[in-house]
Design a protein around this motif. Sequence first.
Motif, PDB file in Angstrom:
ATOM      1  N   TYR A 284       0.816  -1.271  -0.026  1.00 24.06           N
ATOM      2  CA  TYR A 284      -0.039   0.039  -0.028  1.00 24.06           C
ATOM      3  C   TYR A 284       0.896   1.400  -0.094  1.00 24.06           C
ATOM      4  CZ  TYR A 284      -3.220   3.344   1.789  1.00 24.06           C
ATOM      5  OH  TYR A 284      -4.222   4.498   1.712  1.00 24.06           O
ATOM      6  N   ILE A 285       1.879   1.263   0.681  1.00 22.33           N
ATOM      7  CA  ILE A 285       2.834   2.623   1.017  1.00 22.33           C
ATOM      8  C   ILE A 285       3.350   2.765  -0.597  1.00 22.33           C
ATOM      9  CG2 ILE A 285       5.141   3.301   1.942  1.00 22.33           C
ATOM     10  CD1 ILE A 285       4.047   2.151   4.539  1.00 22.33           C
ATOM     11  N   GLN A 286       3.877   1.578  -1.016  1.00 23.32           N
ATOM     12  CA  GLN A 286       4.623   1.573  -2.512  1.00 23.32           C
ATOM     13  C   GLN A 286       3.590   2.254  -3.617  1.00 23.32           C
ATOM     14  OE1 GLN A 286       6.016  -2.331  -3.255  1.00 23.32           O
ATOM     15  NE2 GLN A 286       7.688  -1.994  -1.860  1.00 23.32           N
ATOM     16  N   LYS A 287       2.386   1.653  -3.187  1.00 23.74           N
ATOM     17  CA  LYS A 287       1.299   2.115  -4.240  1.00 23.74           C
ATOM     18  C   LYS A 287       1.098   3.584  -4.002  1.00 23.74           C
ATOM     19  CE  LYS A 287      -2.278   1.994  -7.209  1.00 23.74           C
ATOM     20  NZ  LYS A 287      -2.101   1.604  -8.385  1.00 23.74           N
ATOM     21  N   LEU A 288       1.250   4.129  -2.934  1.00 21.60           N
ATOM     22  CA  LEU A 288       0.871   5.663  -2.458  1.00 21.60           C
ATOM     23  C   LEU A 288       2.145   6.622  -3.201  1.00 21.60           C
ATOM     24  CD1 LEU A 288      -0.560   5.732   0.958  1.00 21.60           C
ATOM     25  CD2 LEU A 288      -1.700   6.103  -1.113  1.00 21.60           C
ATOM     26  N   ILE A 289       3.175   6.084  -2.832  1.00 30.33           N
ATOM     27  CA  ILE A 289       4.549   6.590  -3.541  1.00 30.33           C
ATOM     28  C   ILE A 289       4.418   6.661  -4.895  1.00 30.33           C
ATOM     29  CG2 ILE A 289       6.871   6.511  -3.349  1.00 30.33           C
ATOM     30  CD1 ILE A 289       6.935   5.587  -0.599  1.00 30.33           C
ATOM     31  N   ALA A 290       4.184   5.477  -5.641  1.00 33.56           N
ATOM     32  CA  ALA A 290       4.102   5.544  -7.021  1.00 33.56           C
ATOM     33  C   ALA A 290       2.895   6.515  -7.591  1.00 33.56           C
ATOM     34  CB  ALA A 290       3.756   4.101  -7.670  1.00 33.56           C
ATOM     35  N   VAL A 291       1.814   6.554  -6.979  1.00 35.60           N
ATOM     36  CA  VAL A 291       0.740   7.158  -7.460  1.00 35.60           C
ATOM     37  C   VAL A 291       0.966   8.693  -7.308  1.00 35.60           C
ATOM     38  CG1 VAL A 291      -1.731   7.652  -6.972  1.00 35.60           C
ATOM     39  CG2 VAL A 291      -1.035   5.415  -7.396  1.00 35.60           C
ATOM     40  N   GLU A 292       1.619   8.959  -6.302  1.00 32.86           N
ATOM     41  CA  GLU A 292       1.827  10.555  -5.569  1.00 32.86           C
ATOM     42  C   GLU A 292       2.657  11.334  -6.807  1.00 32.86           C
ATOM     43  OE1 GLU A 292       4.448  13.766  -4.242  1.00 32.86           O
ATOM     44  OE2 GLU A 292       5.182  11.652  -4.379  1.00 32.86           O
TER      45      GLU A 292
END
Length: 827
Positions: A284-292
Amino acid sequence: MGKKKQKIVLPPELPPEIPDEAVEVSDEDVRFVAENREYTGFLSNLDTKSINKHVTRVADVKEDDLESLYEKRIRKRSLDKEAEEHGLEVDPVDALPVKTLDGKLYYRTVPKATQKSESEDTDEANSNKDGGTDASVVRLTKAEKRAKLKKMRKEAKRQAKEGAEVEEIEKIPQAEALDEVRKDMTAEEDNEKKKFRLAELGTALLTDPELNIKSLKEMLEISKDGDRDIVVLALKSLLAVFRDIIPGYRIRLPTEKEQEMKVSKAIKKMRFYESTLLSAYKAYIQKLIAVEKQAVYKRVAVRCICTLLEAVPHFNFRESLLAAVIRNISSEDDVSRKLCCSTVKSLFTNEGKHGGEATVEAVQMIADLVKDHDCQLHPDSIEVFMSLTFDEDLGKRETRDADNKFKSKNSKRKNLKELKESVANEKKKARKEMMSKTREEVTAELKAASLTTDVTERRRMQSDVLSAVFQTFFRVLKQALRPRSEAGSSPQAPGSHPLLAPCLNGIGKFCQLIDLDFMSDLMNYLRKLAGSGNNSGDSSMDGSACLTVSERLQCCIAAFKVMRNNLDALNVDLQDFFVQLYNLIIEYRPGRDKGQILAEALKIMLCDDRQHDMQRAAAFIKRLATFSLCFGSAESLAALVTVKHLLQKNVKCRNLLENDAGGGSVSGVIAKYQPYATDPNLSGALASVLWEMNLLSKHYHPAVSTMASNVCMLSTGDSQVYQSNKSPQQAFKELSLEQESFIVKSDPKSSGTKRKKGSASLEHISTGSDLDFTAQIDENDVRKKLSEHYLLLHDIAENERLRGELARTTLSLKLHEQYKKQKKRRT
């Protein structure tokens, strides 16, 4: 009237031709004819030649159109057959159109090839008619008939292919439109299903996380959808779930040796739950950093990251979340920047959640960010340091804890001795020891549960934070002192140091924590920055970066705060800062510089100081009085409040209020007032008079006029009681807020009866029941009117110049004509 065309009556169709050999005549027929000759006698009288001639005649085309009529009949029958095969021809006016799914209208008609062939045939018949020949009369050979039949078949095939192509072209847009509608309907249905699925999974996880922990993977898969709404909803749902189910401790996965060991089912279940939660949280954190990094999801991702970091700063992967927040702490987007700043401030204020470790990491990351960007960041990036809190009594607490431990040890020893002497039973002794051990274990567990850190660890973290903070502050000061040649090819403009103002505020707040070894360097930096102005004539300052008046005032304020907080340890002369303040009062501009900073400088440097030199105090009184005449009411009131403070503290300076012929009664060393002196001690202000107070007592604003009148009423007696009043900061703040809705009241009695001729408009305004008018003047309107006025003056001057040139040109032409006339007369 032309001759009426005779109607042609077609003969009946002949019976089929039968050869004579096929006809059989019976005896009964012969006998019947012989017996009834009176009835069959007309057959012998028939004119067979004329009948054959009428039927098989070849008449002229103009007179007889029998063959052409036969051909038309055959052609009509073929057209009817083709119409039945390809569709009937319908008039578009009388028939209703057909509407396709893509919104187009069309009419069903016979293909153009049929109409064309028919028109060609009619034209050919007409042309033959006009030309005197008829094609139907000409006998075609067998080869010509075969070629014609072959041609007709090819034409029919071509027409059938064209009709099929037209139908396919008409069907294609309909099929595409149907496919799009079906796709939209299926996409909407899928989105609704995904939304309901997210709600079900989230509710199940919140109800029983251990049983439904596998649902996190399905929610993560849904967050990879291509639709924006579904992605945003999935990210927010996962945020709510993680905030609720994340435990209050940091998860440590078992090692290989621990996995090989045999454990109970409960421990296996707990390990599976923790590993699944940790892997899903990492994804989830990796997804947030990529989407940011995408502009569409930036704000949503930043909000999720900030909420997670603020809610669970103790949990795993805190470094990744903190790095993403610090990266956006100086973002151009105001919403993202404010979210990140508020999150960092909450980390600084709520250190009980993470034990202070997140504070150390955040401060070090901010220091690295300032270093990487060469201090060119938003001021909010280091303004968050103002939320830091430091415990100055850590050393004292440590000594107190040591003394308490020593006392407790001694008391324990005494108790043990008494117990040894008094208690003889070994069972009681063992029971006492067991109780003491359990108490120690309970106290240790309570200490670990309360998240209280050791004093030495707390001191280490505090020293790390202080070193990173002051390292950042000194880096900003050095960057502001950097010469223009080192700053780059383009010269630095005033105000190109965005981090200087929050840096100076931070130095003023935490200056008591600075090591005394660095104090002299800090004061030198502040002295140089306060003197590096735009109008500095010193050649040594030409290479320095220019600072604004507000930034230079802040340097003076920071120097005084440092001096007062370390009064016992420092012995620094602040005369240079007084000189800079004396010069900055003249350089101040209301629209360009900040008035609240000037009011703060007046309060700290002049009002809060215990005692001033008489010459310097008189110089500031005179300059502030002159300053009050030139600027707005808020700045004027702050200056007059400072003047009143100085006059109340320095009794001899009240001689400036006397209106002697030669100036003040106390002239001092310098007998003449020097208004343009840069040093207040060399201005000779004691030789002047405060004539400005008389003008300020008639100021349009009642607060300014009242304060000026109070200053004028101060006497020179020493027995006057000190009157406490508000500070310059309060006066500036109150008047700046009142100035927005302030209305000037005009007194009809004070307005004189003598008026000029062009004051009719003023008379019209002054007469009436309401004599109040607003003092607010729109600068744009004034600028517009002035520009129009000066443009008009410029046009008048230009017209005068052109008229002068025209007069000179006409005069020269007249002189030339006179010269020609005189020349002719002479000849």
